[in-house]
Design a protein around this motif. Structure first.
Motif, PDB file in Angstrom:
ATOM      1  N   ASP A  99      14.540 -68.155  55.126  1.00 42.89           N
ATOM      2  CA  ASP A  99      13.593 -69.041  54.459  1.00 42.89           C
ATOM      3  C   ASP A  99      14.361 -70.093  53.664  1.00 42.89           C
ATOM      4  O   ASP A  99      15.178 -69.747  52.818  1.00 42.89           O
ATOM      5  CB  ASP A  99      12.696 -68.212  53.528  1.00 42.89           C
ATOM      6  N   PRO A 100      14.098 -71.384  53.905  1.00 43.99           N
ATOM      7  CA  PRO A 100      14.821 -72.413  53.140  1.00 43.99           C
ATOM      8  C   PRO A 100      14.429 -72.450  51.671  1.00 43.99           C
ATOM      9  O   PRO A 100      15.179 -72.967  50.841  1.00 43.99           O
ATOM     10  CB  PRO A 100      14.418 -73.721  53.842  1.00 43.99           C
ATOM     11  N   ASP A 101      13.268 -71.886  51.315  1.00 47.09           N
ATOM     12  CA  ASP A 101      12.820 -71.859  49.921  1.00 47.09           C
ATOM     13  C   ASP A 101      13.391 -70.631  49.243  1.00 47.09           C
ATOM     14  O   ASP A 101      12.732 -69.613  49.087  1.00 47.09           O
ATOM     15  CB  ASP A 101      11.293 -71.858  49.863  1.00 47.09           C
ATOM     16  N   THR A 102      14.643 -70.719  48.834  1.00 44.71           N
ATOM     17  CA  THR A 102      15.341 -69.567  48.271  1.00 44.71           C
ATOM     18  C   THR A 102      16.286 -70.024  47.180  1.00 44.71           C
ATOM     19  O   THR A 102      16.573 -71.217  47.042  1.00 44.71           O
ATOM     20  CB  THR A 102      16.113 -68.808  49.374  1.00 44.71           C
ATOM     21  N   LEU A 103      16.782 -69.062  46.395  1.00 41.92           N
ATOM     22  CA  LEU A 103      17.671 -69.375  45.276  1.00 41.92           C
ATOM     23  C   LEU A 103      19.076 -69.726  45.730  1.00 41.92           C
ATOM     24  O   LEU A 103      19.819 -70.362  44.994  1.00 41.92           O
ATOM     25  CB  LEU A 103      17.752 -68.181  44.331  1.00 41.92           C
ATOM     26  N   PHE A 104      19.473 -69.292  46.916  1.00 40.27           N
ATOM     27  CA  PHE A 104      20.855 -69.463  47.336  1.00 40.27           C
ATOM     28  C   PHE A 104      20.911 -69.691  48.844  1.00 40.27           C
ATOM     29  O   PHE A 104      19.972 -69.371  49.579  1.00 40.27           O
ATOM     30  CB  PHE A 104      21.689 -68.237  46.956  1.00 40.27           C
ATOM     31  N   GLU A 105      22.009 -70.242  49.288  1.00 35.96           N
ATOM     32  CA  GLU A 105      22.198 -70.492  50.712  1.00 35.96           C
ATOM     33  C   GLU A 105      23.016 -69.409  51.385  1.00 35.96           C
ATOM     34  O   GLU A 105      22.941 -69.233  52.597  1.00 35.96           O
ATOM     35  CB  GLU A 105      22.872 -71.852  50.930  1.00 35.96           C
ATOM     36  N   GLU A 106      23.799 -68.687  50.608  1.00 38.23           N
ATOM     37  CA  GLU A 106      24.629 -67.623  51.177  1.00 38.23           C
ATOM     38  C   GLU A 106      24.893 -66.580  50.104  1.00 38.23           C
ATOM     39  O   GLU A 106      25.094 -66.918  48.935  1.00 38.23           O
ATOM     40  CB  GLU A 106      25.952 -68.195  51.693  1.00 38.23           C
ATOM     41  N   LEU A 107      24.862 -65.317  50.496  1.00 37.16           N
ATOM     42  CA  LEU A 107      25.181 -64.220  49.585  1.00 37.16           C
ATOM     43  C   LEU A 107      26.170 -63.303  50.298  1.00 37.16           C
ATOM     44  O   LEU A 107      25.974 -62.953  51.465  1.00 37.16           O
ATOM     45  CB  LEU A 107      23.922 -63.457  49.197  1.00 37.16           C
ATOM     46  N   GLU A 108      27.235 -62.933  49.602  1.00 36.45           N
ATOM     47  CA  GLU A 108      28.242 -62.052  50.188  1.00 36.45           C
ATOM     48  C   GLU A 108      28.403 -60.804  49.317  1.00 36.45           C
ATOM     49  O   GLU A 108      28.577 -60.903  48.111  1.00 36.45           O
ATOM     50  CB  GLU A 108      29.587 -62.775  50.324  1.00 36.45           C
ATOM     51  N   MET A 109      28.339 -59.643  49.959  1.00 39.62           N
ATOM     52  CA  MET A 109      28.539 -58.354  49.287  1.00 39.62           C
ATOM     53  C   MET A 109      29.805 -57.727  49.861  1.00 39.62           C
ATOM     54  O   MET A 109      29.954 -57.628  51.079  1.00 39.62           O
ATOM     55  CB  MET A 109      27.342 -57.431  49.522  1.00 39.62           C
ATOM     56  N   THR A 110      30.715 -57.298  48.985  1.00 38.87           N
ATOM     57  CA  THR A 110      31.963 -56.680  49.430  1.00 38.87           C
ATOM     58  C   THR A 110      32.056 -55.257  48.905  1.00 38.87           C
ATOM     59  O   THR A 110      31.884 -55.020  47.701  1.00 38.87           O
ATOM     60  CB  THR A 110      33.188 -57.492  48.956  1.00 38.87           C
ATOM     61  N   PHE A 111      32.317 -54.330  49.815  1.00 37.95           N
ATOM     62  CA  PHE A 111      32.463 -52.914  49.481  1.00 37.95           C
ATOM     63  C   PHE A 111      33.917 -52.516  49.655  1.00 37.95           C
ATOM     64  O   PHE A 111      34.609 -52.961  50.572  1.00 37.95           O
ATOM     65  CB  PHE A 111      31.607 -52.044  50.404  1.00 37.95           C
ATOM     66  N   TYR A 112      34.386 -51.643  48.754  1.00 38.71           N
ATOM     67  CA  TYR A 112      35.699 -51.035  48.878  1.00 38.71           C
ATOM     68  C   TYR A 112      35.465 -49.551  49.090  1.00 38.71           C
ATOM     69  O   TYR A 112      35.032 -48.847  48.169  1.00 38.71           O
ATOM     70  CB  TYR A 112      36.541 -51.305  47.629  1.00 38.71           C
ATOM     71  N   GLY A 113      35.729 -49.090  50.303  1.00 33.31           N
ATOM     72  CA  GLY A 113      35.300 -47.739  50.650  1.00 33.31           C
ATOM     73  C   GLY A 113      33.781 -47.712  50.677  1.00 33.31           C
ATOM     74  O   GLY A 113      33.141 -48.511  51.353  1.00 33.31           O
ATOM     75  N   GLU A 114      33.173 -46.850  49.886  1.00 34.11           N
ATOM     76  CA  GLU A 114      31.719 -46.731  49.832  1.00 34.11           C
ATOM     77  C   GLU A 114      31.129 -47.405  48.604  1.00 34.11           C
ATOM     78  O   GLU A 114      29.926 -47.319  48.381  1.00 34.11           O
ATOM     79  CB  GLU A 114      31.318 -45.241  49.836  1.00 34.11           C
ATOM     80  N   GLN A 115      31.960 -48.081  47.813  1.00 34.71           N
ATOM     81  CA  GLN A 115      31.479 -48.657  46.558  1.00 34.71           C
ATOM     82  C   GLN A 115      31.353 -50.174  46.638  1.00 34.71           C
ATOM     83  O   GLN A 115      32.255 -50.852  47.122  1.00 34.71           O
ATOM     84  CB  GLN A 115      32.412 -48.296  45.400  1.00 34.71           C
ATOM     85  N   LEU A 116      30.230 -50.682  46.133  1.00 34.10           N
ATOM     86  CA  LEU A 116      30.058 -52.118  46.010  1.00 34.10           C
ATOM     87  C   LEU A 116      30.988 -52.631  44.917  1.00 34.10           C
ATOM     88  O   LEU A 116      30.922 -52.178  43.777  1.00 34.10           O
ATOM     89  CB  LEU A 116      28.612 -52.450  45.650  1.00 34.10           C
ATOM     90  N   GLY A 117      31.870 -53.572  45.271  1.00 38.53           N
ATOM     91  CA  GLY A 117      32.857 -54.047  44.315  1.00 38.53           C
ATOM     92  C   GLY A 117      32.709 -55.495  43.915  1.00 38.53           C
ATOM     93  O   GLY A 117      33.127 -55.885  42.827  1.00 38.53           O
ATOM     94  N   GLN A 118      32.090 -56.312  44.789  1.00 39.53           N
ATOM     95  CA  GLN A 118      31.952 -57.728  44.492  1.00 39.53           C
ATOM     96  C   GLN A 118      30.652 -58.268  45.072  1.00 39.53           C
ATOM     97  O   GLN A 118      30.160 -57.786  46.095  1.00 39.53           O
ATOM     98  CB  GLN A 118      33.122 -58.540  45.077  1.00 39.53           C
ATOM     99  N   LEU A 119      30.121 -59.277  44.403  1.00 38.02           N
ATOM    100  CA  LEU A 119      28.918 -59.970  44.855  1.00 38.02           C
ATOM    101  C   LEU A 119      29.129 -61.452  44.589  1.00 38.02           C
ATOM    102  O   LEU A 119      29.578 -61.836  43.505  1.00 38.02           O
ATOM    103  CB  LEU A 119      27.703 -59.457  44.088  1.00 38.02           C
TER     104      LEU A 119
END
Length: 213
Positions: A146-166
């Protein structure tokens, strides 16, 4: 919606039931998030312009619980609190003695915290998801349909099983980058963590736009 204080954008974004997904990236991301019931961590947040120059930074702690409940506390360089009980969101600025209360927008493209604390039924309906791996870092790039959104791209990075960066990037190229430390997953979090009693004397702005005292 981008507010002057950086926390408000993110807090206005963990439960994901497993479903049939068209993309390998979306399926893998669901497998990573589906077992996650609660999440808490310290965070360091930076806002960068399109050239990578630092505009703002903040630090604090977050608590998330499925479905739809979260609490973000900024400790420095100023105090700010964002709390959701799954129905309403309260943004409290103690320095301004002001609180904003609004209904939680359950669209994940408008409330990125719901990727972590909400439902994933809409994941492939809302995003295209791609996956990459470098060493023990596994990253997922989400592009809103949907072009009506807060952001154009979101990246989530996990280290092993843990979310480490957004990291989120908006249409101007401005990036909000958050690194999580001291992560605890699936530990008990009291219900009171997601409740907040607005202090007496605070200016309260409700969704109608009318202020009360």
């Amino acid at each position: 919606m981008i507010m002057n204080k950086p926390l408000a954008v993110l807090a206005m974004t963990f439960a994901m039931p497993l479903a049939a997904f068209a993309s390998e990236g979306a399926e893998r991301l669901t497998l990573m998030l589906e077992p996650l019931k609660t999440y808490s961590a310290d965070f360091e947040q930076q806002i960068l312009d399109g050239s990578g120059q630092r505009l703002q930074e903040a630090s604090g702690r977050i608590w998330l619980s499925r479905p739809g409940r979260f609490r973000w506390e900024v400790d420095a360089p100023y105090q700010q609190l964002v709390v959701s009980d799954g129905e309403e969101v309260i943004v409290y600025d103690p320095d301004l003695e002001q609180a904003t209360v609004r209904e939680l927008d359950h669209r994940v493209t408008h409330t990125p915290a719901l990727l972590l604390s909400g439902s994933a039924d809409e994941l492939t309906e809302s995003y295209t998801v791609s996956r990459s791996q470098r060493g023990n870092a596994e990253s997922f790039t989400l592009m809103p349909r949907d072009p009506d959104t807060l952001f154009e791209e979101l990246e989530m990075t996990f280290y092993g099983e843990q979310l480490g960066q957004l990291q989120m990037t908006d249409s101007t190229g401005q990036r909000t980058a958050i690194e999580f430390n001291e992560v605890e997953q699936n530990s008990d979090i009291a219900d009171s963590r997601f409740q907040f009693e607005i202090p007496e004397g605070t200016d309260v702005i409700r969704e109608s736009g009318q202020a009360a005292r």
